[in-house]
Design a protein around this motif. Structure first.
Motif, PDB file in Angstrom:
ATOM      1  N   PRO A 113       4.386 101.665   9.593  1.00  0.00           N
ATOM      2  CA  PRO A 113       4.129 101.742  11.037  1.00  0.00           C
ATOM      3  C   PRO A 113       2.707 102.243  11.321  1.00  0.00           C
ATOM      4  CG  PRO A 113       6.234 102.777  10.467  1.00  0.00           C
ATOM      5  CD  PRO A 113       5.510 102.529   9.181  1.00  0.00           C
ATOM      6  N   LEU A 114       1.909 101.407  11.982  1.00  0.00           N
ATOM      7  CA  LEU A 114       0.514 101.733  12.279  1.00  0.00           C
ATOM      8  C   LEU A 114       0.244 101.493  13.751  1.00  0.00           C
ATOM      9  CD1 LEU A 114      -2.395 102.376  10.986  1.00  0.00           C
ATOM     10  CD2 LEU A 114      -2.741  99.896  11.199  1.00  0.00           C
ATOM     11  N   ALA A 136      -2.129  91.258  16.013  1.00  0.00           N
ATOM     12  CA  ALA A 136      -1.663  90.030  15.364  1.00  0.00           C
ATOM     13  C   ALA A 136      -2.363  89.822  14.023  1.00  0.00           C
ATOM     14  CB  ALA A 136      -1.905  88.835  16.276  1.00  0.00           C
ATOM     15  N   LYS A 137      -3.657  90.136  13.975  1.00  0.00           N
ATOM     16  CA  LYS A 137      -4.402  89.987  12.728  1.00  0.00           C
ATOM     17  C   LYS A 137      -3.870  90.916  11.645  1.00  0.00           C
ATOM     18  CE  LYS A 137      -9.010  90.776  10.782  1.00  0.00           C
ATOM     19  NZ  LYS A 137     -10.397  91.230  11.078  1.00  0.00           N
ATOM     20  N   LEU A 138      -3.640  92.170  11.990  1.00  0.00           N
ATOM     21  CA  LEU A 138      -3.109  93.129  11.017  1.00  0.00           C
ATOM     22  C   LEU A 138      -1.682  92.767  10.606  1.00  0.00           C
ATOM     23  CD1 LEU A 138      -4.447  96.451  12.593  1.00  0.00           C
ATOM     24  CD2 LEU A 138      -5.293  95.311  10.533  1.00  0.00           C
ATOM     25  N   ASP A 139      -0.938  92.185  11.520  1.00  0.00           N
ATOM     26  CA  ASP A 139       0.454  91.818  11.220  1.00  0.00           C
ATOM     27  C   ASP A 139       0.531  90.638  10.259  1.00  0.00           C
ATOM     28  OD1 ASP A 139       3.222  92.253  11.590  1.00  0.00           O
ATOM     29  OD2 ASP A 139       3.314  90.551  12.971  1.00  0.00           O
ATOM     30  N   ARG A 140      -0.547  89.851  10.196  1.00  0.00           N
ATOM     31  CA  ARG A 140      -0.545  88.656   9.338  1.00  0.00           C
ATOM     32  C   ARG A 140      -1.163  88.915   7.967  1.00  0.00           C
ATOM     33  NH1 ARG A 140      -2.303  86.038  14.202  1.00  0.00           N
ATOM     34  NH2 ARG A 140      -4.438  86.073  13.377  1.00  0.00           N
ATOM     35  N   SER A 159       2.528  91.555   4.152  1.00  0.00           N
ATOM     36  CA  SER A 159       3.012  92.362   5.277  1.00  0.00           C
ATOM     37  C   SER A 159       2.991  93.866   4.984  1.00  0.00           C
ATOM     38  CB  SER A 159       4.441  91.942   5.661  1.00  0.00           C
ATOM     39  OG  SER A 159       4.854  92.579   6.855  1.00  0.00           O
ATOM     40  N   PRO A 160       1.809  94.414   4.624  1.00  0.00           N
ATOM     41  CA  PRO A 160       1.762  95.848   4.315  1.00  0.00           C
ATOM     42  C   PRO A 160       1.898  96.744   5.536  1.00  0.00           C
ATOM     43  CG  PRO A 160      -0.438  94.916   4.283  1.00  0.00           C
ATOM     44  CD  PRO A 160       0.503  93.762   4.472  1.00  0.00           C
ATOM     45  N   LEU A 161       1.583  96.200   6.725  1.00  0.00           N
ATOM     46  CA  LEU A 161       1.570  97.016   7.935  1.00  0.00           C
ATOM     47  C   LEU A 161       2.553  96.483   8.980  1.00  0.00           C
ATOM     48  CD1 LEU A 161      -2.302  97.437   8.379  1.00  0.00           C
ATOM     49  CD2 LEU A 161      -0.707  99.033   7.275  1.00  0.00           C
ATOM     50  N   ASP A 162       3.042  97.398   9.790  1.00  0.00           N
ATOM     51  CA  ASP A 162       3.820  97.043  10.980  1.00  0.00           C
ATOM     52  C   ASP A 162       3.028  97.558  12.180  1.00  0.00           C
ATOM     53  OD1 ASP A 162       5.678  96.492  12.923  1.00  0.00           O
ATOM     54  OD2 ASP A 162       7.008  98.154  12.399  1.00  0.00           O
ATOM     55  N   PRO A 163       1.970  96.817  12.581  1.00  0.00           N
ATOM     56  CA  PRO A 163       1.091  97.312  13.637  1.00  0.00           C
ATOM     57  C   PRO A 163       1.739  97.210  15.014  1.00  0.00           C
ATOM     58  CG  PRO A 163       0.425  95.116  12.990  1.00  0.00           C
ATOM     59  CD  PRO A 163       1.560  95.510  12.072  1.00  0.00           C
ATOM     60  N   ARG A 164       1.423  98.150  15.859  1.00  0.00           N
ATOM     61  CA  ARG A 164       1.955  98.149  17.211  1.00  0.00           C
ATOM     62  C   ARG A 164       0.920  98.757  18.158  1.00  0.00           C
ATOM     63  NH1 ARG A 164       6.896 101.883  15.304  1.00  0.00           N
ATOM     64  NH2 ARG A 164       6.806 100.269  13.693  1.00  0.00           N
ATOM     65  N   PRO A 165       0.757  98.199  19.351  1.00  0.00           N
ATOM     66  CA  PRO A 165      -0.238  98.725  20.283  1.00  0.00           C
ATOM     67  C   PRO A 165       0.168 100.100  20.816  1.00  0.00           C
ATOM     68  CG  PRO A 165       1.074  97.015  21.327  1.00  0.00           C
ATOM     69  CD  PRO A 165       1.475  97.034  19.883  1.00  0.00           C
ATOM     70  N   GLN A 194      -3.188 107.247   1.436  1.00  0.00           N
ATOM     71  CA  GLN A 194      -4.193 106.497   0.681  1.00  0.00           C
ATOM     72  C   GLN A 194      -3.934 104.998   0.749  1.00  0.00           C
ATOM     73  OE1 GLN A 194      -4.012 108.252  -3.213  1.00  0.00           O
ATOM     74  NE2 GLN A 194      -5.136 110.086  -2.604  1.00  0.00           N
ATOM     75  N   ALA A 195      -2.651 104.620   0.713  1.00  0.00           N
ATOM     76  CA  ALA A 195      -2.321 103.200   0.782  1.00  0.00           C
ATOM     77  C   ALA A 195      -2.720 102.617   2.137  1.00  0.00           C
ATOM     78  CB  ALA A 195      -0.826 102.997   0.537  1.00  0.00           C
ATOM     79  N   VAL A 196      -2.437 103.347   3.209  1.00  0.00           N
ATOM     80  CA  VAL A 196      -2.827 102.884   4.542  1.00  0.00           C
ATOM     81  C   VAL A 196      -4.345 102.782   4.640  1.00  0.00           C
ATOM     82  CG1 VAL A 196      -2.815 103.467   7.002  1.00  0.00           C
ATOM     83  CG2 VAL A 196      -0.751 103.795   5.642  1.00  0.00           C
ATOM     84  N   ASP A 197      -5.038 103.776   4.114  1.00  0.00           N
ATOM     85  CA  ASP A 197      -6.502 103.761   4.133  1.00  0.00           C
ATOM     86  C   ASP A 197      -7.044 102.530   3.403  1.00  0.00           C
ATOM     87  OD1 ASP A 197      -9.143 105.576   4.415  1.00  0.00           O
ATOM     88  OD2 ASP A 197      -9.119 104.661   2.421  1.00  0.00           O
ATOM     89  N   THR A 198      -6.491 102.230   2.244  1.00  0.00           N
ATOM     90  CA  THR A 198      -6.965 101.092   1.461  1.00  0.00           C
ATOM     91  C   THR A 198      -6.760  99.778   2.201  1.00  0.00           C
ATOM     92  OG1 THR A 198      -6.512 102.254  -0.625  1.00  0.00           O
ATOM     93  CG2 THR A 198      -6.698  99.849  -0.717  1.00  0.00           C
ATOM     94  N   VAL A 199      -5.576  99.601   2.785  1.00  0.00           N
ATOM     95  CA  VAL A 199      -5.267  98.346   3.481  1.00  0.00           C
ATOM     96  C   VAL A 199      -6.141  98.183   4.719  1.00  0.00           C
ATOM     97  CG1 VAL A 199      -3.492  97.099   4.753  1.00  0.00           C
ATOM     98  CG2 VAL A 199      -2.904  98.247   2.612  1.00  0.00           C
TER      99      VAL A 199
END
Length: 344
Positions: free
Chosen positions: A55-56, A70-74, A78-84, A127-132
């Motif tokens: 969740p980001l 949408a870009k991060l979600d694609r 699928s490493p991220l679950d982005p939400r505004p 660290q994983a979120v930072d890398t992605v």
């Protein structure tokens, strides 16, 4: 041929049968099975940690927010679950509430954005979120600066102290219960003895919870947060695991110890979100972790230490369910055991 102590002669096969009984052979095979399960479980959970649907939050100008989400979600895999998210303040609050594991704050006037992470919730996840995110930003010709909003304490390397504290409490819980039961037979003989053992377990749980809170708090300075909250959590974890172990022993006798180890150590520890928080674990371990005592305890300990005690109602209910369920099952099996059983 060999000669026994009383002077009679026996074959080598007879000596083997005398030294290793069929019952012991079955127990050894059970231990072998647990060992194989241990290796499979820990290796399966930890050998290839990959972020999945982390969740980001995304704080960006309205005209570009949907496109960036949408870009991060694609992203591949699928490493991220982005939400505004409406604002940085809201993003920080959602991280504190543990509904987000990070937030990207886009700078509309420059090319350097900020990434908010919470190392107290697990250094490997931060660290994983930072890398992605850093890789995604680089592809868009932007840079990112990482900001810790809930950093791990100086004495809490990689935010693992919560996990090891809970593992210690779990070990104490099932070992205490095993000793209480095996010391006078593998199965509680009656309701009165079961009540006494559960009461002794409760006293031990209070003591163990206090000891653990003292060690990670005043003695080592490993975990910040409320001392009494950790004490209460420790008492609940120890009693939940101990009561579950007593119930397993009441159900299966000495084999119940193996069942308790399977539940708590082999399934519970690698899925607890300790070394690798839930979004980095494979689907099976990610699914079972929150429902087992080590996972519920680790989540709660981290929340108490770094997130003001937020998001702990569910995990506490899980621990309470194991405690109540183990207690009731122990009492029911002890009171209504078969009359033909030999008392312990």
């Amino acid at each position: 041929m060999a000669t026994t102590d009383d002077g009679t002669r026996t074959t080598f096969l007879g000596e083997v049968k005398s030294a290793v009984t069929p019952h012991a052979s079955l127990l050894v095979l059970g231990v072998l099975g647990l060992m194989i399960a241990f290796i499979t479980s820990y290796t399966g959970a930890f050998h290839h940690p990959v972020p999945a649907d982390v969740p980001l939050g995304v704080v960006a100008p309205a005209q570009t927010r949907a496109q960036l989400v949408a870009k991060l979600d694609r992203l591949p895999g699928s490493p991220l679950d982005p939400r505004p998210v409406a604002s940085e303040r809201a993003a920080r609050q959602q991280i504190a509430d543990r509904t987000l594991d990070g937030a990207l704050i886009v700078n509309p006037r420059g090319s350097t954005d900020r990434l908010l992470v919470a190392g107290g919730g697990g250094a490997s996840l931060a660290q994983a979120v930072d890398t992605v995110v850093r890789s995604a930003e680089k592809a868009g010709h932007r840079t990112v600066r990482t900001v810790e909003v809930a950093p791990a304490a100086p004495g809490d390397g990689r935010s693992l102290s919560s996990f090891y504290l809970v593992v210690g409490w779990c070990v104490g819980g099932y070992l205490c219960a095993a000793i209480l039961a095996i010391s006078a037979g593998a199965r509680p003989s009656n309701g009165h003895r079961a009540v006494i053992r559960l009461a002794a377990l409760a006293v031990y749980a209070l003591t163990a919870g206090l000891a653990g809170a003292i060690v990670v708090g005043p003695v080592l300075g490993a975990l910040p947060g409320t001392f009494f909250g950790l004490w209460g959590l420790g008492a609940l974890v120890v009693f939940a695991v101990g009561a579950t172990t007593l119930a397993c022993q009441a159900l299966l006798g000495i084999l119940g110890i193996g069942l308790a180890i399977l539940l708590i150590v082999i399934l519970g520890n690698p899925s607890a979100g300790g070394a690798y928080p839930y979004p980095l674990l494979p689907p099976f371990w990610r699914a079972i972790g929150p429902a087992l005592p080590p996972g519920a305890g680790t989540w709660t300990a981290r929340s108490l230490a770094y997130f003001h005690g937020n998001a702990i109602t569910g995990p506490l209910l899980v621990l309470a369910a194991w405690a109540v369920g183990g207690t009731l099952l122990t009492l029911v099996l002890s009171i209504f055991r078969k009359k033909g059983e030999t008392p312990s």
